[in-house]
Design an enzyme around this catalytic site. Structure first.
Site, PDB file in Angstrom:
ATOM      1  N   HIS A  49       7.368 -13.501  24.826  1.00 42.03           N
ATOM      2  CA  HIS A  49       7.836 -13.471  26.215  1.00 42.03           C
ATOM      3  C   HIS A  49       9.349 -13.651  26.314  1.00 42.03           C
ATOM      4  CE1 HIS A  49       3.936 -13.839  28.731  1.00 42.03           C
ATOM      5  NE2 HIS A  49       3.717 -13.176  27.622  1.00 42.03           N
ATOM      6  N   ASP A  50       9.936 -14.211  25.276  1.00 44.49           N
ATOM      7  CA  ASP A  50      11.394 -14.257  25.235  1.00 44.49           C
ATOM      8  C   ASP A  50      11.938 -12.859  24.957  1.00 44.49           C
ATOM      9  OD1 ASP A  50      14.045 -15.091  25.096  1.00 44.49           O
ATOM     10  OD2 ASP A  50      13.911 -15.578  22.959  1.00 44.49           O
ATOM     11  N   PRO A  53       3.865  -7.315  29.965  1.00 46.77           N
ATOM     12  CA  PRO A  53       2.688  -6.508  30.295  1.00 46.77           C
ATOM     13  C   PRO A  53       1.586  -7.312  30.988  1.00 46.77           C
ATOM     14  CG  PRO A  53       2.771  -6.970  27.929  1.00 46.77           C
ATOM     15  CD  PRO A  53       4.039  -7.489  28.516  1.00 46.77           C
ATOM     16  N   ASP A 102     -10.209 -14.643  20.985  1.00 47.80           N
ATOM     17  CA  ASP A 102     -11.049 -14.188  19.874  1.00 47.80           C
ATOM     18  C   ASP A 102     -12.253 -15.116  19.809  1.00 47.80           C
ATOM     19  OD1 ASP A 102     -12.310 -13.763  17.458  1.00 47.80           O
ATOM     20  OD2 ASP A 102     -10.530 -14.093  16.219  1.00 47.80           O
ATOM     21  N   SER A 125      16.199 -16.723  26.862  1.00 52.75           N
ATOM     22  CA  SER A 125      16.283 -16.753  28.331  1.00 52.75           C
ATOM     23  C   SER A 125      15.016 -17.365  28.919  1.00 52.75           C
ATOM     24  CB  SER A 125      16.513 -15.348  28.902  1.00 52.75           C
ATOM     25  OG  SER A 125      15.469 -14.473  28.542  1.00 52.75           O
ATOM     26  N   ARG A 128       3.350 -16.761  21.433  1.00 53.91           N
ATOM     27  CA  ARG A 128       3.508 -16.042  22.698  1.00 53.91           C
ATOM     28  C   ARG A 128       4.876 -16.293  23.336  1.00 53.91           C
ATOM     29  NH1 ARG A 128       0.748 -16.906  28.300  1.00 53.91           N
ATOM     30  NH2 ARG A 128       0.722 -14.783  29.142  1.00 53.91           N
ATOM     31  N   THR A 149     -13.484 -16.168  15.735  1.00 56.50           N
ATOM     32  CA  THR A 149     -12.751 -17.197  14.984  1.00 56.50           C
ATOM     33  C   THR A 149     -11.499 -17.607  15.763  1.00 56.50           C
ATOM     34  OG1 THR A 149     -11.620 -15.415  13.784  1.00 56.50           O
ATOM     35  CG2 THR A 149     -13.488 -16.454  12.669  1.00 56.50           C
ATOM     36  N   ASN A 168       4.032 -15.707  33.388  1.00 57.57           N
ATOM     37  CA  ASN A 168       4.394 -16.980  32.752  1.00 57.57           C
ATOM     38  C   ASN A 168       3.852 -18.209  33.465  1.00 57.57           C
ATOM     39  OD1 ASN A 168       5.875 -15.630  30.799  1.00 57.57           O
ATOM     40  ND2 ASN A 168       7.837 -15.851  31.878  1.00 57.57           N
ATOM     41  N   HIS A 174      -3.724 -11.658  19.581  1.00 60.48           N
ATOM     42  CA  HIS A 174      -4.830 -12.207  20.370  1.00 60.48           C
ATOM     43  C   HIS A 174      -6.010 -12.582  19.474  1.00 60.48           C
ATOM     44  CE1 HIS A 174      -3.206 -10.248  24.334  1.00 60.48           C
ATOM     45  NE2 HIS A 174      -2.463 -11.245  23.903  1.00 60.48           N
ATOM     46  N   ASP A 189      16.717 -14.001  23.264  1.00 58.12           N
ATOM     47  CA  ASP A 189      17.936 -14.767  23.554  1.00 58.12           C
ATOM     48  C   ASP A 189      17.628 -16.108  24.192  1.00 58.12           C
ATOM     49  OD1 ASP A 189      16.914 -14.029  25.950  1.00 58.12           O
ATOM     50  OD2 ASP A 189      18.723 -13.048  26.722  1.00 58.12           O
TER      51      ASP A 189
HETATM   52  C1  HEM Z   1      -0.126  -5.723  24.664  1.00 53.82           C
HETATM   53  C2  HEM Z   1       0.157  -6.342  25.783  1.00 53.82           C
HETATM   54  C3  HEM Z   1      -0.181  -7.769  26.039  1.00 53.82           C
HETATM   55  C4  HEM Z   1      -0.776  -8.254  27.159  1.00 53.82           C
HETATM   56  C5  HEM Z   1      -1.174  -7.458  28.379  1.00 53.82           C
HETATM   57  C6  HEM Z   1      -0.938  -9.670  26.971  1.00 53.82           C
HETATM   58  C7  HEM Z   1      -1.467 -10.522  27.911  1.00 53.82           C
HETATM   59  C8  HEM Z   1      -1.848 -11.823  27.665  1.00 53.82           C
HETATM   60  C9  HEM Z   1      -2.524 -12.678  28.600  1.00 53.82           C
HETATM   61  C10 HEM Z   1      -2.896 -12.288  30.024  1.00 53.82           C
HETATM   62  C11 HEM Z   1      -2.779 -13.844  27.991  1.00 53.82           C
HETATM   63  C12 HEM Z   1      -3.502 -15.052  28.589  1.00 53.82           C
HETATM   64  C13 HEM Z   1      -2.585 -15.783  29.512  1.00 53.82           C
HETATM   65  C14 HEM Z   1      -3.327 -16.740  30.410  1.00 53.82           C
HETATM   66  O1  HEM Z   1      -4.397 -16.388  30.928  1.00 53.82           O
HETATM   67  O2  HEM Z   1      -2.821 -17.869  30.634  1.00 53.82           O
HETATM   68  C15 HEM Z   1      -2.245 -13.751  26.664  1.00 53.82           C
HETATM   69  C16 HEM Z   1      -2.309 -14.757  25.737  1.00 53.82           C
HETATM   70  C17 HEM Z   1      -1.691 -14.681  24.502  1.00 53.82           C
HETATM   71  N1  HEM Z   1      -0.891 -13.653  24.069  1.00 53.82           N
HETATM   72 FE1  HEM Z   1      -0.723 -11.824  24.861  1.00 53.82          FE
HETATM   73  N2  HEM Z   1      -0.469 -10.014  25.748  1.00 53.82           N
HETATM   74  C18 HEM Z   1       0.017  -8.896  25.139  1.00 53.82           C
HETATM   75  C19 HEM Z   1       0.646  -8.849  23.917  1.00 53.82           C
HETATM   76  C20 HEM Z   1       0.912  -9.944  23.142  1.00 53.82           C
HETATM   77  C21 HEM Z   1       1.829  -9.968  22.037  1.00 53.82           C
HETATM   78  C22 HEM Z   1       2.689  -8.793  21.597  1.00 53.82           C
HETATM   79  C23 HEM Z   1       1.790 -11.222  21.511  1.00 53.82           C
HETATM   80  C24 HEM Z   1       2.557 -11.823  20.355  1.00 53.82           C
HETATM   81  C25 HEM Z   1       3.385 -11.168  19.576  1.00 53.82           C
HETATM   82  C26 HEM Z   1       0.840 -11.971  22.288  1.00 53.82           C
HETATM   83  C27 HEM Z   1       0.446 -13.264  22.050  1.00 53.82           C
HETATM   84  C28 HEM Z   1      -0.444 -13.980  22.820  1.00 53.82           C
HETATM   85  C29 HEM Z   1      -1.011 -15.254  22.418  1.00 53.82           C
HETATM   86  C30 HEM Z   1      -0.827 -15.928  21.070  1.00 53.82           C
HETATM   87  C31 HEM Z   1      -1.792 -15.707  23.504  1.00 53.82           C
HETATM   88  C32 HEM Z   1      -2.528 -17.036  23.611  1.00 53.82           C
HETATM   89  C33 HEM Z   1      -1.555 -18.076  24.157  1.00 53.82           C
HETATM   90  C34 HEM Z   1      -2.099 -19.481  24.307  1.00 53.82           C
HETATM   91  O3  HEM Z   1      -3.254 -19.757  24.028  1.00 53.82           O
HETATM   92  O4  HEM Z   1      -1.295 -20.345  24.755  1.00 53.82           O
HETATM   93  N3  HEM Z   1       0.349 -11.173  23.289  1.00 53.82           N
HETATM   94  N4  HEM Z   1      -1.672 -12.519  26.503  1.00 53.82           N
END
Ligand code: HEM
Ligand SMILES: *[C@@H]1O[C@H](CO)[C@@H](O)[C@H](O)[C@H]1NC(C)=O
Length: 329
Positions: free
Chosen positions: A65-66, A162, A245, A75, A61, A248, A93, A192, A73
């Site tokens: 977010h970078d 997003p 998920d 940032s 993630r 798993t 963040n 996710h 970069d």
């Molecule tokens: C499509 C739009 C996306 C939205 C709206 C979104 C939003 C979120 C949110 C809200 C969380 C949980 C954050 C929290 O509650 O602390 C999350 C977790 C995560 N997101 Fe996304 N995400 C998106 C796309 C992506 C993309 C493109 C990636 C990677 C290429 C990604 C990887 C992850 C991962 C791996 C987690 C778990 C992080 C952890 O457990 O520390 N997400 N995301």
């Protein structure tokens, strides 16, 4: 007049045809300058994930977010200091993004091995790949040569990352702004398949009775909804978290897609890929990935390479930070 440089044109066509063309980045960028870089990053990601399995998700993630803010970069790694207003305080963040200490540790070791050489942005890209591999996901060659920014943008972080309650339309626009298409949106959302989200991120999805998701899965989604409600109260408990998920949580696989087909996507932004797709094209991707993990892995890799090349700075621009949290003085 000179004839057109045919060879150049042919090369460009070939690179584009390969589908993994990533602009000015190259494979083996550090072959001479820091031959151990890949080994050092891989080993340290492995250790970090052994210590804390969720770290795999967090590192993936971090790269995302970078890349979505000013490009890939690093940032995102900058702390408040001098003129820098850290992106870490942005809505998506704050109290959420993690893994900074792991990157610091890797950077520290790399500065010993090859000082002033490996950018923090490249470390993020490599760590993301290694994190995916560590949980059973696909591997790929990471294009390298990114340089680090000398600025951050809190505003862009709030604008371009997003939100979990986004509509499908908003997600599509959001990805388009980064040069990513709907195929990339679906494949990258498959991230996710691991990691966790806080109650704050999915409360709206479980208490809004008129959501598309409720109408689309009136019964099937219900048990899951009940479970989520017991974890995440209507008010309070913002930081209680649960797996993205539920099938798993510890593996990088295609269960994310099976989940969202069954109304078990945790975030609204997950479920809308199925419930709000009137054209059916996105939903078709979802079904294809749910049925065929290899297909998902192939698409994911292609989209990660694309994402990893968003607005990269190379050559003489930017710098190689000595400490990923601060620009060099
Ligand atoms: C499509 C739009 C996306 C939205 C709206 C979104 C939003 C979120 C949110 C809200 C969380 C949980 C954050 C929290 O509650 O602390 C999350 C977790 C995560 N997101 Fe996304 N995400 C998106 C796309 C992506 C993309 C493109 C990636 C990677 C290429 C990604 C990887 C992850 C991962 C791996 C987690 C778990 C992080 C952890 O457990 O520390 N997400 N995301
Ligand atoms: C998403 O959540 C934010 C913050 O809770 C809220 O301000 C916004 O109106 C919500 N957007 C949608 C589309 O529900």
């Amino acid at each position: 007049m000179n004839s057109p440089p045919i060879l150049l044109i042919v090369l460009i066509l070939i690179f584009h045809g390969l589908g993994s063309y990533s602009g000015p980045l190259v494979l083996d960028y550090y072959r001479e300058k820091c031959p151990l870089v890949e080994e050092i990053v891989a080993r340290n990601v492995e250790i970090a994930v052994l210590r804390d399995p969720r770290m795999a998700a967090s590192l993936l993630r971090l790269h995302f977010h970078d890349c979505f803010v000013l490009g890939c970069d690093a940032s995102v790694l900058l702390d408040n200091y001098g003129n820098i207003i850290s992106e870490k305080q942005a809505g998506p963040n704050i109290n959420s993004l993690r893994g900074f200490e792991v990157i610091d540790e890797i950077k520290y070791i790399l500065e010993e091995a090859c000082p002033y050489t490996v950018s923090c942005a490249d470390i993020l890209a490599l760590a993301a790949r290694d994190a995916v591999v560590s949980r059973g996901g696909p591997t790929w060659n990471v294009h390298l040569g990114r340089r680090d920014s000398i600025k951050a943008s809190l505003d862009d972080a709030n604008k371009y990352l997003p939100a979990p309650n986004s509509s499908l339309e908003a997600l599509i626009v959001n990805f388009q702004q980064q040069g990513l298409d709907t195929g990339d949106l679906v494949a990258l959302s498959g991230s996710h398949t691991m990691g966790k989200a806080r109650c704050l991120s999915f409360r709206q999805r479980i208490y809004d009775d008129n959501s598309e998701e409720q109408l689309y899965h009136p019964r099937r989604g219900n048990t899951y909804r009940q479970i989520l409600r017991s974890i995440c109260p209507k008010s309070g408990g913002d930081n209680v978290f649960t797996p993205l998920d539920s099938l798993t949580p510890a593996r990088f696989d295609n269960h994310y897609f099976i989940n969202i087909i069954q109304g078990r996507g945790l975030l609204q932004s997950d479920n809308v890929l199925v419930t709000e797709d009137d054209e059916g094209e996105i939903r078709e991707h979802v079904w294809a990935y749910a049925k065929n993990q290899d297909l998902f892995f192939d698409s994911f890799v292609g989209s990660m390479i694309k994402m990893g090349s968003i607005n990269v700075i190379t050559g003489e621009e930017g710098e190689i930070r000595r400490n990923c949290r601060y620009v060099n003085t």
